[in-house]
Motif scaffolding. Structure first.
Motif, PDB file in Angstrom:
ATOM      1  N   UNK A  63      -3.924   8.068   4.170  1.00  0.00           N
ATOM      2  CA  UNK A  63      -3.134   7.046   3.816  1.00  0.00           C
ATOM      3  C   UNK A  63      -2.860   6.199   4.960  1.00  0.00           C
ATOM      4  N   UNK A  64      -2.365   6.702   6.035  1.00  0.00           N
ATOM      5  CA  UNK A  64      -1.997   6.142   7.215  1.00  0.00           C
ATOM      6  C   UNK A  64      -3.272   5.503   7.913  1.00  0.00           C
ATOM      7  N   UNK A  65      -4.389   6.038   7.649  1.00  0.00           N
ATOM      8  CA  UNK A  65      -5.660   5.404   8.201  1.00  0.00           C
ATOM      9  C   UNK A  65      -5.945   4.125   7.398  1.00  0.00           C
ATOM     10  N   UNK A  66      -5.854   3.937   5.845  1.00  0.00           N
ATOM     11  CA  UNK A  66      -5.989   2.729   5.235  1.00  0.00           C
ATOM     12  C   UNK A  66      -5.003   1.680   5.629  1.00  0.00           C
ATOM     13  N   UNK A  67      -3.757   2.120   5.802  1.00  0.00           N
ATOM     14  CA  UNK A  67      -2.686   1.267   6.150  1.00  0.00           C
ATOM     15  C   UNK A  67      -2.709   0.713   7.438  1.00  0.00           C
ATOM     16  N   UNK A  68      -3.455   1.437   8.357  1.00  0.00           N
ATOM     17  CA  UNK A  68      -3.560   0.943   9.893  1.00  0.00           C
ATOM     18  C   UNK A  68      -4.662  -0.135   9.807  1.00  0.00           C
ATOM     19  N   UNK A  97       0.583  -7.776  -2.191  1.00  0.00           N
ATOM     20  CA  UNK A  97       0.126  -6.870  -1.386  1.00  0.00           C
ATOM     21  C   UNK A  97       1.449  -6.101  -0.425  1.00  0.00           C
ATOM     22  N   UNK A  98       2.231  -7.001   0.110  1.00  0.00           N
ATOM     23  CA  UNK A  98       3.543  -6.636   0.773  1.00  0.00           C
ATOM     24  C   UNK A  98       4.392  -5.516  -0.130  1.00  0.00           C
ATOM     25  N   UNK A  99       4.255  -5.705  -1.309  1.00  0.00           N
ATOM     26  CA  UNK A  99       5.184  -4.896  -2.545  1.00  0.00           C
ATOM     27  C   UNK A  99       4.321  -3.499  -2.367  1.00  0.00           C
ATOM     28  N   UNK A 100       3.091  -3.765  -2.421  1.00  0.00           N
ATOM     29  CA  UNK A 100       2.286  -2.449  -2.741  1.00  0.00           C
ATOM     30  C   UNK A 100       2.323  -1.443  -1.464  1.00  0.00           C
ATOM     31  N   UNK A 101       2.180  -2.186  -0.460  1.00  0.00           N
ATOM     32  CA  UNK A 101       2.152  -1.488   1.027  1.00  0.00           C
ATOM     33  C   UNK A 101       3.749  -0.811   1.196  1.00  0.00           C
ATOM     34  N   UNK A 102       4.753  -1.560   0.566  1.00  0.00           N
ATOM     35  CA  UNK A 102       6.148  -0.968   0.737  1.00  0.00           C
ATOM     36  C   UNK A 102       6.155   0.179  -0.195  1.00  0.00           C
ATOM     37  N   UNK A 103       5.735   0.128  -1.197  1.00  0.00           N
ATOM     38  CA  UNK A 103       5.851   1.045  -2.270  1.00  0.00           C
ATOM     39  C   UNK A 103       5.169   2.410  -1.779  1.00  0.00           C
ATOM     40  N   UNK A 104       4.141   2.287  -1.110  1.00  0.00           N
ATOM     41  CA  UNK A 104       3.265   3.221  -0.408  1.00  0.00           C
ATOM     42  C   UNK A 104       4.146   4.176   0.419  1.00  0.00           C
TER      43      UNK A 104
END
Length: 165
Positions: A63-68, A97-104
């Motif tokens: 998950x961190x790799x995708x977020x990066x 997109x901002x909402x999804x990344x925050x939820x993750x």
């Protein structure tokens, strides 16, 4: 298989944690088998816990790799918002997109005026001023991001040190 070979395969009482019996005492086979079963159950339980822990770590790393990989996209959205170019459908997609990344679990950090911390800030510029008492992140050049307790990217900042030191 000969009885001599079979004796070499079977665990000895020392392997299962029993002391040698006193002279004239017999070892209860049920006790030996129960001890073996308990040891195997404990080993299996530890194995399951280790595998679950390893899976969780592997999942967090993925998950961190995708977020990066998404960080440059989020930076572009921030720059577009600063210049008021996010309008209509593009703004809705950016908000989603901002909402999804925050939820993750992706967290944005870095605020001007906070104390400089080299663990989470990357100093790109340096100034001195009598208006500050401790080294301060006076300007945020690029926001930092973290996922859970892992810093994905430190915040790039301009640092202001106290004058006269």
């Amino acid at each position: 298989m000969t009885s001599e070979t079979q004796e070499n395969i079977e665990p000895t009482t020392e392997e299962v944690g029993f002391e040698h019996p006193e002279a004239g005492q017999e070892i209860d086979p049920l006790t030996v088998m129960t001890a073996d079963l308990q040891r195997l159950q404990a080993e299996y339980a530890n194995y399951r816990k280790r595998v679950e822990r390893d899976r969780a770590v592997a999942s967090e790393i993925a998950i961190a790799s995708v977020l990066n990989e998404l960080l440059p996209l989020l930076d572009g959205l921030d720059r577009a918002a600063e210049h008021e170019e996010l309008t209509g459908g593009f703004k809705a997609i950016a908000d989603q997109l901002t909402s999804i990344t925050s939820r993750i679990g992706l967290e944005k950090f870095g605020e001007a005026g906070t104390e400089f911390d080299p663990q989470i800030h990357d100093a790109l510029m340096h100034e001195t001023s009598a208006g500050v008492l401790v080294p301060t992140a006076s300007k945020i050049l690029q926001s930092g991001y973290k996922f859970k307790d892992r810093i994905l990217r430190p915040a790039s900042v301009a640092v202001t040190d106290p004058a006269g030191e």
